[in-house]
Design a protein around this motif. Structure first.
Motif, PDB file in Angstrom:
ATOM      1  N   GLU A  20      -1.260   3.025  -8.849  1.00 32.74           N
ATOM      2  CA  GLU A  20      -2.253   1.472  -9.191  1.00 32.74           C
ATOM      3  C   GLU A  20      -3.621   2.038  -8.050  1.00 32.74           C
ATOM      4  O   GLU A  20      -4.384   1.231  -8.923  1.00 32.74           O
ATOM      5  N   GLN A  68       3.296   4.262  -7.234  1.00 33.56           N
ATOM      6  CA  GLN A  68       3.262   3.351  -8.678  1.00 33.56           C
ATOM      7  C   GLN A  68       1.885   3.267  -9.104  1.00 33.56           C
ATOM      8  O   GLN A  68       2.058   3.103 -10.561  1.00 33.56           O
ATOM      9  N   HIS A 119      -4.053  -3.743  -7.717  1.00 31.74           N
ATOM     10  CA  HIS A 119      -2.849  -4.509  -7.153  1.00 31.74           C
ATOM     11  C   HIS A 119      -1.693  -5.195  -7.873  1.00 31.74           C
ATOM     12  O   HIS A 119      -2.809  -6.117  -8.987  1.00 31.74           O
ATOM     13  N   ALA A 125       1.689   1.916  -3.022  1.00 31.71           N
ATOM     14  CA  ALA A 125       0.635   1.902  -4.411  1.00 31.71           C
ATOM     15  C   ALA A 125       0.353   3.314  -5.275  1.00 31.71           C
ATOM     16  O   ALA A 125      -0.387   3.555  -6.624  1.00 31.71           O
ATOM     17  N   TRP A 145      -8.263  -0.184  -5.657  1.00 30.09           N
ATOM     18  CA  TRP A 145      -6.655  -0.423  -5.898  1.00 30.09           C
ATOM     19  C   TRP A 145      -6.603  -2.081  -7.280  1.00 30.09           C
ATOM     20  O   TRP A 145      -6.878  -3.159  -6.808  1.00 30.09           O
ATOM     21  N   LEU A 191       0.643  -1.275   0.091  1.00 32.87           N
ATOM     22  CA  LEU A 191      -0.101   0.280  -0.479  1.00 32.87           C
ATOM     23  C   LEU A 191       1.115   1.037  -0.334  1.00 32.87           C
ATOM     24  O   LEU A 191       0.789   2.060  -0.841  1.00 32.87           O
TER      25      LEU A 191
END
Length: 647
Positions: free
Chosen positions: A387, A385, A414, A382, A412, A379
């Motif tokens: 995400e 990045q 992932h 995230a 999210w 997290l």
């Protein structure tokens, strides 16, 4: 005596100034000017700073305005006499913080005893023997400064303890070092080694052992277990609902409740058991028994029962619960650190399973913690990045049969697990504080997306209670609006009652600032929290969102229907729009329309989808055939809106 129990006993700055003052600050109170002048000159020659007052009223005003080391108070004066002045002084200031020496013409033992009972620190008789008065003043100044220094040391100890809660092994070493440093400092300045030693091993609020003392006892038990095959367990007890009481009724009530809980725990334990408070609302117990598992379970049940019973705290009747985690040391050697970690994991499992329960540690609990840690690490990267992705769910006007806006929902993406729903990571983000940067990104991105929509479509964004602790929240919203070009009236910020409860004054002030710049404010999950009616009076809301649990049950549960009706009625009376959440069936839609609800939101109109699919949501709603008969005709501009969004 704990420094929290005295009104503004001494500021840190005052305590630091004491070493620089050569003698002390003395207030001489006497209605006879000559008496005051003579004493003032004599004390000034000894390096004292002197203030004078001619009566009790003037003395009280001076005491309110500045700090004194000693008050020499004449017992017999016209107006407010010394005896009544002493009573008023003691109603606010303790004898340790503001020493009072009564000056009286009466040398009878009964009179002296009366003044001492009223709170006087000492007495001198008229005519005043200056040598005697000087020694008694010096003694009281020294005692007061010693008390202030002891409190400074106590405060230093409290601050040190709070820094030792991240890692158990590091805490022990740091606490030993802090205690050693404080003991050395106290020994150098004052002969208070015994007091410091007590503070190093006990919680000052409850009188129970502290974490350091508990770990020492646990280590001794572990050594005995290897030598004597001793069976023991560690129980962690965490209070359920304590934060709500502390926030709503104040810290004085919270402290009184902690003391009462500590006393109940102490009275429940057997002679060989040992209890401690680790800080906050968390307690620990070392339990020794031959039949350790059933005995520990029985103890956990007793603890839950006695803590959950009604308690009186600082004049308030309060209720809390207790969640208990149990870690056993019976069949294999377990080091104290691991045992405490297991008890902590079991306690959090008890809270997660509904609270008011106990749980025995199981190895699977450790696996869950590792999974949570892995999710936490992912997290943290995230956001950088890229995400995260925003999804939007339509909000529909029941009467006009058109979309009035979209609620923003976070997803999210992932890299390994695919699309992760927010209920799997939002709580973790709030616990770690990551919700603040994530929340800022949501506001900025939602404004950018909404600025591309035509007309007056709103975008609704949920705010966490944690975000209101960040004083830059208003600036973040203003910057997002400015960068995106979205008019403030098209942004609707949704908050829950828990956000208001967390820090009512600061949160209300922020909400008023946001409304001042034109942003709309909605009260989310109305009816599911604590007491939304009070907040409707302190904050001007633009919308009330009725919690989906009541919408789901309104057809089968009279209480749910009554709450829905009440919310709609309150909104109508206050001129606040109402939106029903979780509408999934045509019957629910027709029922809400019949009750006069303004807007609806739920899977009946569409699931949350990416921004690119917003045009399809608009077209689908326009084509629906389940609208209540009383709704308006199709608006000429509705199809045009759908076409513009598609472009």
């Amino acid at each position: 005596m704990s420094f929290q129990s005295l009104k503004s006993d001494a500021s840190r700055e005052e305590a630091q100034r004491i070493d620089k003052e050569p003698a002390g600050r003395v207030l001489i109170v006497d209605d006879i000017v000559d008496n005051r002048v003579v004493l003032a000159r004599l004390f000034q020659r000894r390096g004292f700073e002197i203030e004078q007052a001619g009566d009790g009223e003037e003395a009280l005003r001076l005491i309110e305005q500045r700090a004194f080391d000693v008050v020499l108070l004449d017992a017999t004066m016209p107006g407010l006499a010394g005896e009544e002045a002493l009573r008023r002084i003691r109603a606010t200031w303790s004898a340790a913080i503001l020493p009072v020496i009564m000056v009286t013409a009466k040398a009878f033992t009964a009179d002296v005893a009366k003044f001492l009972k009223l709170g006087a620190n000492d007495c001198v008789t008229k005519p005043v023997d200056f040598a005697v008065a000087l020694e008694r003043v010096i003694k009281q100044v020294a005692r007061r400064r010693a008390e202030l220094e002891l409190r400074r040391v106590n405060k230093a100890l409290e601050d040190a303890k709070k820094q030792l809660e991240d890692r158990v092994t590091e805490r022990s070493a740091q606490l030993v070092e802090a205690n050693a440093a404080i003991s050395e400092e106290a020994a150098r300045r004052m002969a208070t080694e015994d007091r410091i030693a007590y503070l190093a091993h006990h919680d000052t609020l409850t009188g129970l052992a502290n974490r350091f003392h508990f770990e020492s006892m646990l280590l001794a038990a572990a050594i005995r277990a290897r030598e004597e095959r001793l069976r023991f367990s560690v129980l962690f007890v965490d209070l359920d609902g304590f934060k709500n009481i502390n926030d709503s009724l104040g810290h004085s009530v919270g402290d009184a409740l902690l003391r009462e809980v500590a006393e109940r725990i102490r009275s429940t334990l057997r002679g060989g058991d040992f209890s401690a408070r680790f800080g906050g609302d968390e307690f620990a117990i070392l339990h020794v028994a031959d039949d350790i598992e059933p005995s520990s379970i029985a103890l956990a049940r007793r603890l839950i029962e006695i803590v959950s019973a009604c308690q009186m705290a600082d004049g308030h009747k309060v209720f809390v619960g207790a969640s208990v985690g149990i870690a056993l040391a019976q069949d294999e050697p377990v080091d104290p650190v691991t045992l405490m970690k297991r008890a902590d994991l079991a306690m959090y499992r008890a809270k997660a399973d509904g609270r008011g329960q106990y749980r025995l540690f199981h190895p699977d609990m450790d696996t869950l913690v590792q999974t949570r840690r892995t999710l936490d690490l992912a997290l943290r990267t995230a956001l950088t990045q890229g995400e995260f992705e925003l999804f939007f769910q339509p909000i529909v006007s029941i009467a006009r049969r058109r979309i009035t806006g979209f609620e923003t929902l976070l997803r999210w993406n992932h890299p390994d697990r695919g699309l992760v729903a927010p209920d799997e990571f939002i709580a973790l983000a709030e616990d770690t504080g990551l919700i603040v940067p994530i929340g800022e990104w949501i506001v900025r991105q939602a404004c950018v997306e909404a600025a591309r929509w035509p007309g007056d479509l709103l975008v609704a964004v949920n705010l966490s209670a944690i975000q209101f602790r960040n004083r830059s929240l208003v600036a973040v919203v203003m910057d997002a609006l400015a960068r995106s070009g979205l008019p403030p009236a098209r942004l609707e910020l949704e908050i829950t009652e828990s956000a208001l409860l967390a820090d009512n004054s600061q949160t209300v002030d922020m909400l008023r600032q946001l409304r001042h710049i034109g942003v709309r404010i909605a009260l989310d999950d109305f009816g599911a929290g604590f007491s939304g009616l009070g907040y409707l009076r302190s904050v001007r809301f633009d919308k009330i969102k009725i919690d989906k649990s009541f919408v789901n049950d309104m057809a089968s549960n009279d209480e749910s229907l009554a709450i829905v009706r009440a919310a709609i009625s309150i909104g109508a009376t206050l001129g606040i729009s109402t939106t029903a959440e979780g509408v999934e069936t045509e019957d629910q839609l027709h029922g809400l329309a019949a009750e006069g609800c303004a807007e609806a939101q739920g899977y009946l109109f569409g699931a949350p989808q990416p921004a690119t699919l917003a045009p399809r949501a608009i077209e689908r709603i326009l084509e629906m055939r389940c609208w209540p008969v009383a709704t308006a005709r199709l608006q000429p501009g509705d199809l045009k809106v759908a076409r513009l969004v598609r472009r």
